[in-house]
Design a protein around this motif. Structure first.
Motif, short mmCIF file in Angstrom:
data_model
loop_
_atom_site.label_atom_id
_atom_site.label_comp_id
_atom_site.label_asym_id
_atom_site.label_seq_id
_atom_site.Cartn_x
_atom_site.Cartn_y
_atom_site.Cartn_z
N ARG A 1 8.28 -20.20 -12.91
CA ARG A 1 8.29 -18.89 -13.57
C ARG A 1 8.43 -19.06 -15.08
O ARG A 1 7.70 -18.45 -15.87
N ILE B 1 1.92 -18.43 -23.52
CA ILE B 1 2.10 -18.52 -24.97
C ILE B 1 1.20 -19.60 -25.56
O ILE B 1 0.50 -19.40 -26.54
N ALA C 1 -1.21 -7.94 -23.41
CA ALA C 1 0.08 -7.49 -22.89
C ALA C 1 -0.01 -7.18 -21.40
O ALA C 1 0.85 -7.55 -20.60
N GLY D 1 -0.20 -10.40 -19.43
CA GLY D 1 1.13 -11.00 -19.30
C GLY D 1 1.97 -10.27 -18.27
O GLY D 1 2.62 -10.88 -17.42
N PHE D 2 1.91 -8.94 -18.33
CA PHE D 2 2.69 -8.14 -17.40
C PHE D 2 2.24 -8.38 -15.95
O PHE D 2 3.07 -8.59 -15.06
N GLU E 1 6.43 -12.64 -9.58
CA GLU E 1 7.69 -12.17 -8.99
C GLU E 1 7.49 -11.70 -7.56
O GLU E 1 8.33 -11.95 -6.68
N GLY F 1 18.09 -22.23 -12.96
CA GLY F 1 17.20 -23.17 -13.63
C GLY F 1 17.47 -23.28 -15.11
O GLY F 1 18.32 -22.61 -15.65
N MET G 1 15.71 -1.32 -9.59
CA MET G 1 14.94 -1.53 -10.81
C MET G 1 15.16 -2.95 -11.30
O MET G 1 15.82 -3.77 -10.69
N THR H 1 17.30 -10.75 -10.37
CA THR H 1 17.39 -11.89 -11.27
C THR H 1 16.08 -11.98 -11.99
O THR H 1 15.04 -12.12 -11.38
N SER H 2 16.13 -11.90 -13.29
CA SER H 2 14.86 -11.78 -13.99
C SER H 2 14.43 -13.11 -14.57
O SER H 2 15.13 -14.11 -14.52
N ASP H 3 13.28 -13.06 -15.12
CA ASP H 3 12.57 -14.20 -15.67
C ASP H 3 13.46 -15.16 -16.46
O ASP H 3 13.51 -16.35 -16.21
N LEU I 1 19.63 -17.06 -16.35
CA LEU I 1 20.22 -18.16 -15.62
C LEU I 1 21.59 -17.71 -15.16
O LEU I 1 22.48 -17.56 -15.98
N PRO I 2 21.76 -17.47 -13.89
CA PRO I 2 23.09 -17.08 -13.45
C PRO I 2 24.08 -18.17 -13.82
O PRO I 2 23.78 -19.34 -13.72
N PRO J 1 11.81 0.35 -18.21
CA PRO J 1 10.35 0.18 -18.03
C PRO J 1 9.68 -0.38 -19.28
O PRO J 1 8.82 -1.25 -19.20
N GLU K 1 10.41 -4.01 -19.62
CA GLU K 1 9.64 -4.79 -18.65
C GLU K 1 8.17 -4.93 -19.07
O GLU K 1 7.52 -5.91 -18.75
N LEU K 2 7.66 -3.89 -19.77
CA LEU K 2 6.28 -3.95 -20.24
C LEU K 2 6.13 -4.91 -21.41
O LEU K 2 5.14 -5.64 -21.51
N ARG L 1 8.32 -7.38 -22.42
CA ARG L 1 8.90 -8.71 -22.27
C ARG L 1 7.87 -9.81 -21.98
O ARG L 1 7.95 -10.88 -22.58
N PRO L 2 6.90 -9.58 -21.06
CA PRO L 2 5.99 -10.69 -20.77
C PRO L 2 4.88 -10.86 -21.80
O PRO L 2 4.05 -11.75 -21.64
N LEU L 3 4.86 -10.03 -22.85
CA LEU L 3 3.81 -10.16 -23.86
C LEU L 3 3.93 -11.52 -24.55
O LEU L 3 4.98 -11.86 -25.08
N PRO L 4 2.86 -12.33 -24.52
CA PRO L 4 2.92 -13.61 -25.24
C PRO L 4 3.07 -13.36 -26.74
O PRO L 4 2.20 -12.77 -27.36
N ILE M 1 18.47 -20.02 -24.12
CA ILE M 1 17.02 -19.93 -23.92
C ILE M 1 16.34 -19.48 -25.21
O ILE M 1 15.31 -20.01 -25.60
N LEU N 1 13.29 -20.99 -27.75
CA LEU N 1 12.12 -20.15 -27.96
C LEU N 1 11.92 -19.85 -29.44
O LEU N 1 10.79 -19.83 -29.93
#
Lengths: 260, 281
Positions: A186, A194, A232, A235-236, A243, A258, B1, B6-8, B11-12, B122, B125-126, B128-131, B210, B214
Motif C-alpha cells: 500500500r 509519485i 487526482a 490516485g483516488f 483498500e 508497517g 467512515m 486503519t488508513s494508508d 502505523l498503529p 471526504p 480522502e479525495l 490525500r492520494p493525489l501524487p 512518515i 516524504l
C-alpha cells in the motif's frame, strides 16, 4: 427506511462545502478578482474534462502512465516479496543483505533519476527502473518484518505435521506475513505513483505527468488543471481499489502494521 | 467512515513496542549476531564500482567511487554542496513545520468534533492520494519557482499523514482519561494540552516519522521540476553538465541526509515516548 437515512449536519456540510468553494471560485474568476490566466473557472475545467473524455484523448496518456506503473510495481513487488521471505527465514541471508538495504533505503529515490537518465536515457526502461526502486524497499522491509514476526509455534506445528520447508513458507509463513506485506504494498503504491509522475515530468514523452508539465509550460492552464483532476481521480481510484482488495483478502486479520 | 479504518499512512503504535521487545525485530535493530558478511558485501560492491570504473568501463558517466568521495572534500564542490544542502534543508524544515503544525491542529479538531470530522473527511480522502508532484506546475504559476512554492508543496505532502494519524490518536484516547480530566474540572483547552495531545503522541510521531521522509523526497522533486535552487536542481544541472562525480557526490550526501533525518526523529520519538514504550512491556 426514512429513519435510517445517514443524514447529519456534518454529512450535509461535507456536500455543501466543496460546492460552495467551487461556486465562490467561479464567481471570483467571473468578476475578475482572480486572473483567469492563472486560475481558470471550474466550469471551464469541467468543459475541458468533458472534451478530453468525449474526444477519447484520455486513453493514450492514462494507458502510458498505468503501463509504466503496473510493470514496475508488479516486478519490484514480486522481487521484494521473494527476497523478503528469504531474509526473514534465513539469518545468513538477512545478515548478508541488511546493511546494503540500510544504505540504499534512506536515499530519496527521485535523486536516482539524473544518474539513471545518464545510463538508460529517457525511455520507459529508465522510468520503470526508478519506479521499481521506489516500490522495492517498502515491500521488502515490511515482508521481512512480517516473516520475522510469524509466531514460531505456527512454524513448529507445521513441522510437526511433516510440512516441508517450501510448504511451510507457502502455507504458513506467507499467509501469516500477508498483513505486513499488504501494508508495504500500500505504501509502495503511493510512492510508485509519485515516482511515475516525477519521471514523466522530467523525461516524458507522454503520460499524465508529462502532459501537466507540458500544459504549464505552454500556458494552457485550463488543460493543465483538467489533467491534474484526472491525476487526482486516478490516485483516488487506485487507493480505493487497493483498500477494497486488501479488505477482501485480509478480512481475517485486524492487524495492519508497517514502515515506510 | 475513513477515520475509523486503519488508513494508508497510519502505523498503529504497537509496532515500536514490539520492535523494542524484540518480538518483531526491525531492520537495522541490533540483532546480536555479527553482520560482517553484509558489511563485506557493501564493501565488495563499492570495490567493484571502483575497479570497474578504473579498468573496464571507460565512460564519463561512471567515475570511480574514490573520485566521488574526493569531490565531497574538494574545496569548490564541498562548499557548493554545503550551501545547496543548507538551502534545501531549511526549505524542507519550514514546509515540514507548517504542514505538521496544521496537520496536528486539524487532526485534533477532526478527532474531537464529529461535525468537523464528517464535513472534512471526504475532502481529506479525495486529496490525500493525489501524487504531490502534480501540484508543482500549477503552484509554479501561482507562486513562482522559489521558496514559497516549494515550501507549500512540502507542507501539503506533510499535512495528510500527520492529520490522519493525529485524528486517529485523538479518537483512540481512553475515555477514562477524558473523564478524569473532567473530574478535575480541566477546561477544554487544558484537557487538550494536558491529556489528549500527550495521549495521542505515539500516533502523532508515526505521522511525523512518515512525513519527514516524504518531505525530503518532495523537496528534491520540487527542486528538480521547478529548478532554481537546491539539491534537486543541483543534481539535474550536474547531469546536464556531465559532471558525474559531483552528481554522485550529491546522491551520496542525500542518502546520508535521509539516514540522519530518520535517526534524529526516531531518537526524539524514543526519548519523548519513553513512558509509552515502558508501558507496553
Amino acid at each position: 427506511m426514512l429513519h435510517r437515512l445517514p443524514v447529519s449536519p456534518g454529512r450535509i456540510a461535507a456536500v455543501l462545502l466543496p460546492v460552495l468553494l467551487l461556486l465562490a471560485l467561479e464567481q471570483a474568476v467571473d468578476s475578475g478578482a482572480v486572473r483567469r490566466a492563472l486560475i481558470p473557472a471550474p466550469s471551464d475545467v469541467w468543459g475541458e474534462l468533458v472534451y478530453i473524455l468525449q474526444g477519447g484523448h484520455l486513453w493514450a496518456p492514462l494507458g502510458k502512465t498505468l503501463y509504466l506503473l503496473a510493470v514496475a510495481y508488479g516486478c519490484a513487488s514480486v522481487l521484494a516479496i521473494g527476497l523478503g521471505l528469504l531474509m526473514g527465514r534465513s539469518r545468513a541471508v538477512y545478515n548478508l543483505f541488511e546493511p546494503l538495504v540500510e544504505v540504499i533505503r534512506p536515499l530519496p529515490k527521485p535523486a536516482l533519476l539524473p544518474p539513471l537518465i545518464l545510463f538508460l536515457g529517457i525511455g520507459d526502461t529508465m522510468k520503470m527502473t526508478v519506479v521499481g526502486l521506489a516500490v522495492f524497499f517498502p515491500v521488502l522491509i515490511n515482508t521481512v518484518q512480517g516473516v520475522r514476526g510469524v509466531d514460531p509455534v505456527l512454524v513448529e506445528t507445521a513441522r510437526t505435521f511433516g510440512y516441508s520447508g517450501g510448504r511451510i513458507v507457502s502455507r504458513v509463513v506467507l499467509p501469516a506475513a500477508l498483513p505486513f506485506i499488504f501494508t508495504g504494498l500500500r505504501i509502495a503504491l503511493g510512492l510508485g505513483l509519485i515516482l511515475v509522475v516525477v519521471a514523466e515530468m522530467l523525461a516524458g514523452t507522454g503520460g499524465i505527468g508529462f502532459l501537466i508539465v507540458d500544459m504549464q509550460r505552454t500556458f494552457q492552464v485550463t488543460s493543465m488543471y483538467a489533467w491534474l483532476v484526472i491525476l487526482a481521480v486516478l490516485g483516488f481510484l487506485l487507493n480505493l481499489g487497493f483498500e477494497r482488495l486488501e479488505a477482501r483478502l485480509m478480512f481475517w486479520s485486524r492487524q495492519s502494521e508497517g514502515r515506510a | 467512515m475513513v477515520m475509523q479504518s486503519t488508513s494508508d499512512d497510519t502505523l498503529p503504535p504497537t509496532r515500536p513496542a514490539d520492535a523494542a521487545r524484540g518480538r518483531v525485530p526491525a531492520l537495522g535493530a541490533r540483532v546480536g549476531q555479527s553482520r560482517w558478511t553484509g558489511l563485506l558485501l557493501v564493501l565488495a560492491l563499492l570495490g567493484l564500482w571502483e575497479l570497474s570504473a578504473r579498468f573496464w568501463v571507460d565512460s564519463a558517466n561512471w567515475p570511480p567511487f574514490s573520485r566521488v568521495v574526493m569531490a565531497l572534500f574538494e574545496e569548490g564542490t564541498g562548499r557548493e554542496l554545503f550551501f545547496v544542502f543548507a538551502a534545501s534543508l531549511r526549505l524542507m524544515l519550514t514546509g515540514f513545520v507548517i504542514g505538521a503544525g496544521l496537520g496536528i491542529a486539524l487532526g485534533v479538531a477532526i478527532g474531537l468534533n464529529r461535525f468537523l470530522r464528517e464535513m472534512l473527511s471526504p475532502m481529506v480522502e479525495l486529496l490525500r492520494p493525489l501524487p504531490v508532484p502534480g501540484l508543482v506546475p500549477p503552484l509554479i504559476l501561482l507562486l513562482g519557482i522559489d521558496a514559497a512554492m516549494k515550501g507549500t508543496v512540502v507542507a501539503f505532502a506533510v499535512l495528510f499523514p500527520v492529520l490522519i494519524n493525529t485524528a486517529q490518536g485523538v479518537r483512540a484516547v481512553e475515555p477514562t482519561l477524558l473523564d478524569t480530566a473532567r473530574t478535575f474540572r480541566h477546561g477544554r483547552a487544558r484537557s487538550i494540552l494536558a491529556v489528549i495531545l500527550p495521549a495521542s503522541l505515539p500516533y502523532i510521531f508515526s505521522g511525523l516519522r512518515i512525513s519527514l521522509a516524504l518531505a525530503l523526497i518532495v523537496t528534491v522533486v520540487a527542486e528538480m521540476i521547478a529548478g532554481g535552487t537546491g539539491i534537486g536542481y543541483y543534481l539535474m544541472t550536474m547531469q546536464y553538465a556531465m559532471r558525474s562525480a559531483e552528481m554522485y557526490a550529491a546522491v551520496v550526501l542525500l542518502a546520508v541526509t535521509g539516514y540522519a533525518l530518520n535517526f534524529i526523529i526516531v531518537s526524539v520519538e524514543r526519548r519523548v515516548l519513553r513512558w509509552y514504550f515502558a508501558q507496553q512491556d
